[in-house]
Design a protein around this motif. Structure first.
Motif, PDB file in Angstrom:
ATOM      1  N   PHE A  37       4.442  24.343  -2.383  1.00 54.33           N
ATOM      2  CA  PHE A  37       3.809  23.383  -3.483  1.00 54.33           C
ATOM      3  C   PHE A  37       5.093  22.426  -3.784  1.00 54.33           C
ATOM      4  CE2 PHE A  37       0.947  26.741  -3.732  1.00 54.33           C
ATOM      5  CZ  PHE A  37      -0.370  26.069  -4.220  1.00 54.33           C
ATOM      6  N   TRP A  38       5.114  21.173  -4.026  1.00 53.66           N
ATOM      7  CA  TRP A  38       6.158  20.238  -4.458  1.00 53.66           C
ATOM      8  C   TRP A  38       5.749  20.265  -6.103  1.00 53.66           C
ATOM      9  CZ3 TRP A  38       8.353  20.621  -0.143  1.00 53.66           C
ATOM     10  CH2 TRP A  38       8.142  20.303   0.823  1.00 53.66           C
ATOM     11  N   THR A  67      19.685  21.557   1.610  1.00 56.10           N
ATOM     12  CA  THR A  67      20.440  21.201   0.587  1.00 56.10           C
ATOM     13  C   THR A  67      19.736  20.365  -0.479  1.00 56.10           C
ATOM     14  OG1 THR A  67      21.647  19.544   1.615  1.00 56.10           O
ATOM     15  CG2 THR A  67      22.678  21.870   1.860  1.00 56.10           C
ATOM     16  N   ASP A  68      18.852  19.517   0.003  1.00 54.09           N
ATOM     17  CA  ASP A  68      18.297  18.448  -0.867  1.00 54.09           C
ATOM     18  C   ASP A  68      17.141  18.969  -1.833  1.00 54.09           C
ATOM     19  OD1 ASP A  68      19.976  17.013   0.470  1.00 54.09           O
ATOM     20  OD2 ASP A  68      18.371  15.961   1.699  1.00 54.09           O
ATOM     21  N   ILE A  69      17.545  20.138  -2.372  1.00 50.13           N
ATOM     22  CA  ILE A  69      16.329  20.631  -3.484  1.00 50.13           C
ATOM     23  C   ILE A  69      17.214  20.936  -4.647  1.00 50.13           C
ATOM     24  CG2 ILE A  69      14.818  21.420  -1.765  1.00 50.13           C
ATOM     25  CD1 ILE A  69      16.108  24.260  -2.137  1.00 50.13           C
ATOM     26  N   HIS A  70      16.417  20.963  -5.765  1.00 46.52           N
ATOM     27  CA  HIS A  70      16.893  21.427  -7.096  1.00 46.52           C
ATOM     28  C   HIS A  70      16.748  23.178  -7.336  1.00 46.52           C
ATOM     29  CE1 HIS A  70      18.613  17.604  -8.725  1.00 46.52           C
ATOM     30  NE2 HIS A  70      17.547  17.235  -8.520  1.00 46.52           N
ATOM     31  N   GLY A  71      15.494  23.518  -6.825  1.00 48.49           N
ATOM     32  CA  GLY A  71      15.249  24.917  -6.937  1.00 48.49           C
ATOM     33  C   GLY A  71      13.956  25.475  -6.083  1.00 48.49           C
ATOM     34  N   ILE A  72      13.887  26.512  -5.944  1.00 50.90           N
ATOM     35  CA  ILE A  72      12.683  26.914  -5.340  1.00 50.90           C
ATOM     36  C   ILE A  72      12.078  28.221  -6.360  1.00 50.90           C
ATOM     37  CG2 ILE A  72      11.830  28.298  -3.496  1.00 50.90           C
ATOM     38  CD1 ILE A  72      13.617  26.860  -1.427  1.00 50.90           C
ATOM     39  N   TYR A  73      10.891  28.207  -6.655  1.00 50.31           N
ATOM     40  CA  TYR A  73      10.472  29.381  -7.358  1.00 50.31           C
ATOM     41  C   TYR A  73       9.072  29.800  -7.035  1.00 50.31           C
ATOM     42  CZ  TYR A  73      13.646  26.949 -10.410  1.00 50.31           C
ATOM     43  OH  TYR A  73      14.704  26.156 -11.035  1.00 50.31           O
ATOM     44  N   ALA A  74       8.901  30.959  -7.272  1.00 50.60           N
ATOM     45  CA  ALA A  74       7.688  31.846  -6.958  1.00 50.60           C
ATOM     46  C   ALA A  74       6.619  31.576  -8.071  1.00 50.60           C
ATOM     47  CB  ALA A  74       7.972  33.570  -6.783  1.00 50.60           C
ATOM     48  N   LEU A  75       5.579  31.272  -7.608  1.00 52.64           N
ATOM     49  CA  LEU A  75       4.563  31.182  -8.563  1.00 52.64           C
ATOM     50  C   LEU A  75       3.614  32.136  -8.824  1.00 52.64           C
ATOM     51  CD1 LEU A  75       3.178  27.787  -7.017  1.00 52.64           C
ATOM     52  CD2 LEU A  75       4.648  27.782  -9.136  1.00 52.64           C
ATOM     53  N   GLU A  76       3.301  32.368 -10.008  1.00 50.89           N
ATOM     54  CA  GLU A  76       2.394  33.516 -10.356  1.00 50.89           C
ATOM     55  C   GLU A  76       1.293  33.809  -9.635  1.00 50.89           C
ATOM     56  OE1 GLU A  76       0.668  34.469 -14.312  1.00 50.89           O
ATOM     57  OE2 GLU A  76       2.818  34.247 -14.895  1.00 50.89           O
ATOM     58  N   GLY A  77       0.327  33.079  -9.005  1.00 48.15           N
ATOM     59  CA  GLY A  77      -0.863  32.981  -8.499  1.00 48.15           C
ATOM     60  C   GLY A  77      -0.397  33.144  -6.916  1.00 48.15           C
ATOM     61  N   GLY A  78       0.633  33.134  -6.552  1.00 47.29           N
ATOM     62  CA  GLY A  78       1.036  33.130  -5.096  1.00 47.29           C
ATOM     63  C   GLY A  78       1.637  31.839  -4.621  1.00 47.29           C
ATOM     64  N   GLY A  79       2.391  31.719  -3.650  1.00 43.98           N
ATOM     65  CA  GLY A  79       2.882  30.663  -3.186  1.00 43.98           C
ATOM     66  C   GLY A  79       4.337  30.140  -3.881  1.00 43.98           C
ATOM     67  N   VAL A  80       5.041  29.241  -3.274  1.00 44.63           N
ATOM     68  CA  VAL A  80       6.330  28.754  -3.878  1.00 44.63           C
ATOM     69  C   VAL A  80       6.159  27.272  -3.991  1.00 44.63           C
ATOM     70  CG1 VAL A  80       8.786  28.450  -2.727  1.00 44.63           C
ATOM     71  CG2 VAL A  80       7.081  30.410  -1.942  1.00 44.63           C
ATOM     72  N   ALA A  81       6.729  27.092  -5.194  1.00 48.04           N
ATOM     73  CA  ALA A  81       7.168  25.642  -5.520  1.00 48.04           C
ATOM     74  C   ALA A  81       8.683  25.303  -5.445  1.00 48.04           C
ATOM     75  CB  ALA A  81       7.027  25.797  -7.088  1.00 48.04           C
ATOM     76  N   VAL A  82       8.673  24.053  -4.856  1.00 44.41           N
ATOM     77  CA  VAL A  82       9.952  23.534  -4.382  1.00 44.41           C
ATOM     78  C   VAL A  82      10.104  22.475  -5.136  1.00 44.41           C
ATOM     79  CG1 VAL A  82      11.467  22.560  -2.323  1.00 44.41           C
ATOM     80  CG2 VAL A  82       9.750  24.312  -1.998  1.00 44.41           C
ATOM     81  N   VAL A  83      11.342  22.194  -5.884  1.00 46.79           N
ATOM     82  CA  VAL A  83      11.722  20.959  -6.394  1.00 46.79           C
ATOM     83  C   VAL A  83      12.889  20.064  -5.736  1.00 46.79           C
ATOM     84  CG1 VAL A  83      12.675  20.106  -8.606  1.00 46.79           C
ATOM     85  CG2 VAL A  83      11.607  22.264  -8.531  1.00 46.79           C
ATOM     86  N   PRO A  84      12.072  19.132  -5.210  1.00 44.51           N
ATOM     87  CA  PRO A  84      12.914  18.037  -4.249  1.00 44.51           C
ATOM     88  C   PRO A  84      13.978  17.472  -4.949  1.00 44.51           C
ATOM     89  CG  PRO A  84      10.648  17.927  -3.778  1.00 44.51           C
ATOM     90  CD  PRO A  84      10.716  18.736  -5.109  1.00 44.51           C
ATOM     91  N   ASP A  85      15.060  17.156  -4.452  1.00 45.45           N
ATOM     92  CA  ASP A  85      16.179  16.278  -4.972  1.00 45.45           C
ATOM     93  C   ASP A  85      16.023  15.049  -4.752  1.00 45.45           C
ATOM     94  OD1 ASP A  85      18.515  14.923  -6.108  1.00 45.45           O
ATOM     95  OD2 ASP A  85      19.656  16.678  -5.399  1.00 45.45           O
ATOM     96  N   ILE A  86      15.314  14.256  -5.578  1.00 45.19           N
ATOM     97  CA  ILE A  86      14.751  13.010  -5.154  1.00 45.19           C
ATOM     98  C   ILE A  86      15.928  11.961  -5.083  1.00 45.19           C
ATOM     99  CG2 ILE A  86      13.452  10.779  -5.746  1.00 45.19           C
ATOM    100  CD1 ILE A  86      11.667  13.391  -5.108  1.00 45.19           C
ATOM    101  N   TRP A  87      16.963  12.156  -6.079  1.00 45.34           N
ATOM    102  CA  TRP A  87      18.098  11.353  -5.800  1.00 45.34           C
ATOM    103  C   TRP A  87      18.803  11.509  -4.218  1.00 45.34           C
ATOM    104  CZ3 TRP A  87      20.845   7.157  -7.669  1.00 45.34           C
ATOM    105  CH2 TRP A  87      21.998   6.951  -7.225  1.00 45.34           C
ATOM    106  N   ARG A  88      19.298  12.695  -4.046  1.00 47.42           N
ATOM    107  CA  ARG A  88      19.687  12.943  -2.702  1.00 47.42           C
ATOM    108  C   ARG A  88      18.917  12.522  -1.665  1.00 47.42           C
ATOM    109  NH1 ARG A  88      22.670  18.730  -2.229  1.00 47.42           N
ATOM    110  NH2 ARG A  88      24.450  17.572  -1.715  1.00 47.42           N
TER     111      ARG A  88
END
Length: 167
Positions: free
Chosen positions: A23-24, A131-152
């Motif tokens: 997920f983004w 390297t163009d991300i701010h973070g990656i987080y595990a979601l409670e219901g399963g899956g992975v959330a990726v926070v893209p670095d829009i500036w980069r």
């Protein structure tokens, strides 16, 4: 104690390197607007970063498919269901600079409050531009959330002439 943040969660059309559901994740503050239809122009050179350029208020913005950008391309619908105009910021010296990209959305998108417990994960499910991300987080219901670095991302498109500013 968890903080509530207003976010946008978009299901990625592809999966991660380990077949995770991706997920983004964007802050609602990053969203400039959502459109169903846009007109794109081609970029001056072949690009692995962008699908084209969108002229918005006389400013060329790169059209960036995040699945392709991060190497998670999967089977997507033929046409996006909507386009997000997403902005990112970077602090340089005493100023804050903004950049914007247009992101095509092929699947579901949800907006609302999210409890963020700060469960970052160290395994990178991405295949490119990690390297163009701010973070990656595990979601409670399963899956992975990726926070893209829009500036980069916008900066990389600009450096490679893929934002429409170089002809």
């Amino acid at each position: 104690m968890a903080q509530k943040r207003e976010i946008i969660l978009v299901k990625a059309a592809g999966s991660g390197a380990g077949d995770e559901h991706l997920f983004w994740l964007f802050s609602k503050n990053q969203l400039e607007m959502v459109l169903r239809d846009i007109v794109t122009e081609s970029v001056p050179a072949q690009s692995s970063l962008t699908q084209g350029v969108v002229n918005w208020q006389d400013e060329p913005l790169p059209l960036v498919n995040l699945e392709g950008y991060y190497g998670t391309a999967g089977i997507a619908a033929e046409q996006p269901t909507r386009y997000l105009f997403i902005k990112g910021a970077a602090r340089t010296a005493d100023e804050v600079r903004l950049a914007m990209i247009v992101v095509p959305i092929y699947t579901e998108m949800r907006m609302g409050a999210l409890d963020i417990d700060g469960k970052p994960i160290s395994t990178l499910p991405l295949r490119a531009n990690v390297t163009d991300i701010h973070g990656i987080y595990a979601l409670e219901g399963g899956g992975v959330a990726v926070v893209p670095d829009i500036w980069r991302i916008a900066s990389r498109c600009r450096e490679e002439g893929q934002d429409g500013t170089r002809r």
